[in-house]
Motif scaffolding. Structure first.
Motif, PDB file in Angstrom:
ATOM      1  N   SER A  26      26.092 -40.965 -57.648  1.00 40.81           N
ATOM      2  CA  SER A  26      27.196 -40.015 -57.526  1.00 40.81           C
ATOM      3  C   SER A  26      27.912 -40.084 -56.180  1.00 40.81           C
ATOM      4  O   SER A  26      29.001 -39.548 -56.035  1.00 40.81           O
ATOM      5  CB  SER A  26      26.689 -38.594 -57.775  1.00 40.81           C
ATOM      6  OG  SER A  26      25.676 -38.286 -56.835  1.00 40.81           O
ATOM      7  N   THR A  27      27.296 -40.740 -55.204  1.00 39.12           N
ATOM      8  CA  THR A  27      27.886 -40.847 -53.875  1.00 39.12           C
ATOM      9  C   THR A  27      27.719 -42.273 -53.352  1.00 39.12           C
ATOM     10  O   THR A  27      26.893 -43.043 -53.860  1.00 39.12           O
ATOM     11  CB  THR A  27      27.210 -39.888 -52.873  1.00 39.12           C
ATOM     12  OG1 THR A  27      25.846 -40.288 -52.704  1.00 39.12           O
ATOM     13  CG2 THR A  27      27.282 -38.437 -53.340  1.00 39.12           C
ATOM     14  N   ALA A  28      28.472 -42.588 -52.308  1.00 34.28           N
ATOM     15  CA  ALA A  28      28.323 -43.893 -51.669  1.00 34.28           C
ATOM     16  C   ALA A  28      26.907 -44.043 -51.116  1.00 34.28           C
ATOM     17  O   ALA A  28      26.295 -45.110 -51.231  1.00 34.28           O
ATOM     18  CB  ALA A  28      29.361 -44.055 -50.561  1.00 34.28           C
ATOM     19  N   GLU A  29      26.381 -42.968 -50.523  1.00 36.00           N
ATOM     20  CA  GLU A  29      25.020 -43.038 -49.973  1.00 36.00           C
ATOM     21  C   GLU A  29      23.988 -43.290 -51.060  1.00 36.00           C
ATOM     22  O   GLU A  29      23.055 -44.082 -50.865  1.00 36.00           O
ATOM     23  CB  GLU A  29      24.656 -41.774 -49.203  1.00 36.00           C
ATOM     24  CG  GLU A  29      23.268 -41.855 -48.623  1.00 36.00           C
ATOM     25  CD  GLU A  29      22.805 -40.593 -47.908  1.00 36.00           C
ATOM     26  OE1 GLU A  29      21.569 -40.471 -47.719  1.00 36.00           O
ATOM     27  OE2 GLU A  29      23.633 -39.756 -47.551  1.00 36.00           O
ATOM     28  N   SER A  30      24.125 -42.643 -52.209  1.00 34.75           N
ATOM     29  CA  SER A  30      23.136 -42.863 -53.267  1.00 34.75           C
ATOM     30  C   SER A  30      23.179 -44.304 -53.768  1.00 34.75           C
ATOM     31  O   SER A  30      22.145 -44.888 -54.083  1.00 34.75           O
ATOM     32  CB  SER A  30      23.311 -41.864 -54.415  1.00 34.75           C
ATOM     33  OG  SER A  30      24.555 -42.004 -55.049  1.00 34.75           O
TER      34      SER A  30
END
Length: 161
Positions: A26-30
């Motif tokens: 869901s995010t760039a970090e994930s």
């Protein structure tokens, strides 16, 4: 066992579902964490699938696979993130990937750029921030070489003293 990416969840509850369905990142970090877990678990197909489609064919995936398997993946440190959340189109994550091999412990320090496109995140590019080897602009002056000051003496008898 905690997930390879450093989260306290198990791999099966953290990054493994994203490996099966990259749209779950869901995010760039994930996505970045899941990519680290893919290196650690040897899932190079996931690395390929989540790389920028426009440049993925330029990469040497056999080399990446070999590099992934030759190293022990010790720890991931996420240092910062900028944007890259729900509803955003771009994101940046700075991280350090600690790994080791038979010879030494190493750290890959990177500032990565991600883009959200077609309902999922892709790794676009990264800037390597790892320490670089110092390269001299001029050749090293040896002790018995003529002194660079132009005195005509050997370096050891002139400016080296």
């Amino acid at each position: 066992m905690n997930c390879y990416c450093g989260n306290e969840k198990s791999f099966s509850d953290c990054c493994e579902p994203i490996h099966a369905d990259p749209t779950l990142a869901s995010t760039a970090e994930s996505l970045m964490r899941a990519r680290y877990s893919a290196y650690a678990s040897g899932n190079i197909d996931f690395i390929k699938e989540t790389h920028d489609p426009k440049t993925r064919n330029e990469l040497d995936f056999e080399g990446i696979k070999s590099w992934s398997r030759q190293n022990q993946w010790d720890k991931l440190e996420v240092l910062s993130e900028k944007a890259g959340g729900d509803g955003q189109k771009e994101g940046w994550v700075e991280f350090k990937a600690h790994y080791s091999n038979d010879l030494r412990q190493l750290v890959h320090h990177e500032h990565s750029y991600f883009r959200h496109d077609g309902g999922r995140w892709y790794y676009m590019d990264g800037e390597d921030l790892s320490e670089k080897t110092y390269v001299r602009a001029q050749p090293k002056v040896g002790r018995n070489d003529p002194c660079p000051c132009g005195s005509g003496k050997k370096y050891k008898k002139c400016c080296l003293q």
